[in-house]
Design a protein around this motif. Structure first.
Motif, mmCIF file in Angstrom:
data_model
loop_
_atom_site.group_PDB
_atom_site.id
_atom_site.type_symbol
_atom_site.label_atom_id
_atom_site.label_comp_id
_atom_site.label_asym_id
_atom_site.label_seq_id
_atom_site.Cartn_x
_atom_site.Cartn_y
_atom_site.Cartn_z
ATOM 1 N N GLY A 45 0.405 8.077 -7.180
ATOM 2 C CA GLY A 45 0.986 7.691 -8.456
ATOM 3 C C GLY A 45 2.152 6.738 -8.308
ATOM 4 N N LEU A 46 2.310 6.148 -7.146
ATOM 5 C CA LEU A 46 3.373 5.175 -6.900
ATOM 6 C C LEU A 46 2.716 3.835 -6.568
ATOM 7 C CD1 LEU A 46 5.617 7.408 -4.635
ATOM 8 C CD2 LEU A 46 5.955 6.898 -7.061
ATOM 9 N N VAL A 47 2.721 2.910 -7.533
ATOM 10 C CA VAL A 47 2.057 1.628 -7.312
ATOM 11 C C VAL A 47 3.035 0.596 -6.755
ATOM 12 C CG1 VAL A 47 0.276 2.007 -9.050
ATOM 13 C CG2 VAL A 47 2.416 0.930 -9.718
ATOM 14 N N HIS A 48 2.490 -0.355 -5.989
ATOM 15 C CA HIS A 48 3.272 -1.452 -5.431
ATOM 16 C C HIS A 48 2.370 -2.685 -5.355
ATOM 17 C CE1 HIS A 48 1.268 0.475 -2.011
ATOM 18 N NE2 HIS A 48 1.202 -0.736 -1.497
ATOM 19 N N ASP A 52 -2.965 -9.489 -1.213
ATOM 20 C CA ASP A 52 -3.875 -10.515 -1.712
ATOM 21 C C ASP A 52 -3.685 -10.675 -3.215
ATOM 22 O OD1 ASP A 52 -5.896 -12.415 -1.629
ATOM 23 O OD2 ASP A 52 -7.435 -10.935 -2.089
ATOM 24 N N CYS A 53 -3.547 -11.902 -3.677
ATOM 25 C CA CYS A 53 -3.275 -12.166 -5.080
ATOM 26 C C CYS A 53 -4.415 -12.954 -5.710
ATOM 27 C CB CYS A 53 -1.963 -12.943 -5.220
ATOM 28 S SG CYS A 53 -1.504 -13.186 -6.935
ATOM 29 N N CYS A 89 -6.952 -16.351 -13.555
ATOM 30 C CA CYS A 89 -7.314 -15.899 -12.217
ATOM 31 C C CYS A 89 -8.056 -17.020 -11.496
ATOM 32 C CB CYS A 89 -8.157 -14.625 -12.275
ATOM 33 S SG CYS A 89 -9.739 -14.816 -13.092
ATOM 34 N N LYS A 90 -8.211 -16.856 -10.194
ATOM 35 C CA LYS A 90 -8.866 -17.876 -9.372
ATOM 36 C C LYS A 90 -10.273 -18.164 -9.885
ATOM 37 C CE LYS A 90 -6.390 -16.657 -5.148
ATOM 38 N NZ LYS A 90 -6.525 -16.050 -3.807
ATOM 39 N N ARG A 91 -10.986 -17.136 -10.286
ATOM 40 C CA ARG A 91 -12.353 -17.303 -10.782
ATOM 41 C C ARG A 91 -12.392 -18.249 -11.979
ATOM 42 N NH1 ARG A 91 -13.258 -12.202 -11.740
ATOM 43 N NH2 ARG A 91 -12.763 -12.298 -13.941
ATOM 44 N N TRP A 92 -11.388 -18.177 -12.852
ATOM 45 C CA TRP A 92 -11.357 -19.061 -14.017
ATOM 46 C C TRP A 92 -11.073 -20.504 -13.622
ATOM 47 C CZ3 TRP A 92 -8.066 -15.638 -17.796
ATOM 48 C CH2 TRP A 92 -8.794 -14.493 -18.109
ATOM 49 N N TYR A 117 0.917 -12.988 -9.524
ATOM 50 C CA TYR A 117 0.980 -11.592 -9.950
ATOM 51 C C TYR A 117 -0.033 -10.794 -9.147
ATOM 52 C CZ TYR A 117 3.929 -13.207 -13.683
ATOM 53 O OH TYR A 117 4.973 -13.764 -14.378
ATOM 54 N N PRO A 118 0.386 -10.314 -7.965
ATOM 55 C CA PRO A 118 -0.540 -9.544 -7.132
ATOM 56 C C PRO A 118 -0.946 -8.242 -7.822
ATOM 57 C CG PRO A 118 1.606 -9.788 -6.058
ATOM 58 C CD PRO A 118 1.700 -10.435 -7.388
#
Length: 151
Positions: A45-48, A52-53, A89-92, A117-118
């Motif tokens: 429950g601790l996000v960071h 890779d972005c 995003c990269k795909r766009w 924004y990773p």
């Protein structure tokens, strides 16, 4: 529907933050819009931030910055034309016809023109999800304006 924060159209992650989320004493006022983001995880429950972005956004407050690399200038033109200051995003970028853009994108990030924004992750092997609603503070209530049939 564009998210408006601090009275500026198309400015995301700007202005005030929700009180209590960073121990600042900020008053939420009538007529203001807020994006409320929550994160769930099957881990601790601790996000960071992950390394890779894939998601980016043009800096809303950036003025003119000289760009010497032609490929970066071309990529910025695509970003301005396709996304403005909204996230992408990269795909766009690829769907917009961009190829071999990674060094140009890194250069725009290094110059502060584009912010990266990773993804947020927890411990290895777990799942992390992000949910968001946009609210507006009305005189007598807090209205969720992003609620739909699916969420």
């Amino acid at each position: 529907v564009p998210i408006i924060k601090g009275g500026e159209a198309f400015q995301i992650h700007g202005g005030k933050t929700v009180p209590g989320s960073n121990n600042e004493a900020i008053k939420m006022e009538e007529g203001e819009f807020y994006a409320i983001e929550t994160f769930g995880s099957t881990g601790k429950g601790l996000v960071h931030d992950d390394v890779d972005c894939s998601h980016y956004m043009k800096n809303f407050d950036i003025g003119h910055v000289p760009i010497r690399i032609n490929r970066a200038k071309g990529l910025l033109n695509t970003i301005n034309r396709q996304f403005g200051t909204l996230a992408f995003c990269k795909r766009w970028l690829e769907r917009a016809g961009e190829t071999k853009y990674l060094l140009a994108l890194k250069h725009l990030c290094d110059l502060g023109i584009v912010n990266d924004y990773p993804p947020l992750v927890d411990q290895k092997g777990c799942y992390t999800a992000q949910m968001e609603h946009t609210i507006v503070l009305r005189p007598t209530c807090k209205e969720v304006i992003s609620r739909g049939d699916d969420y």
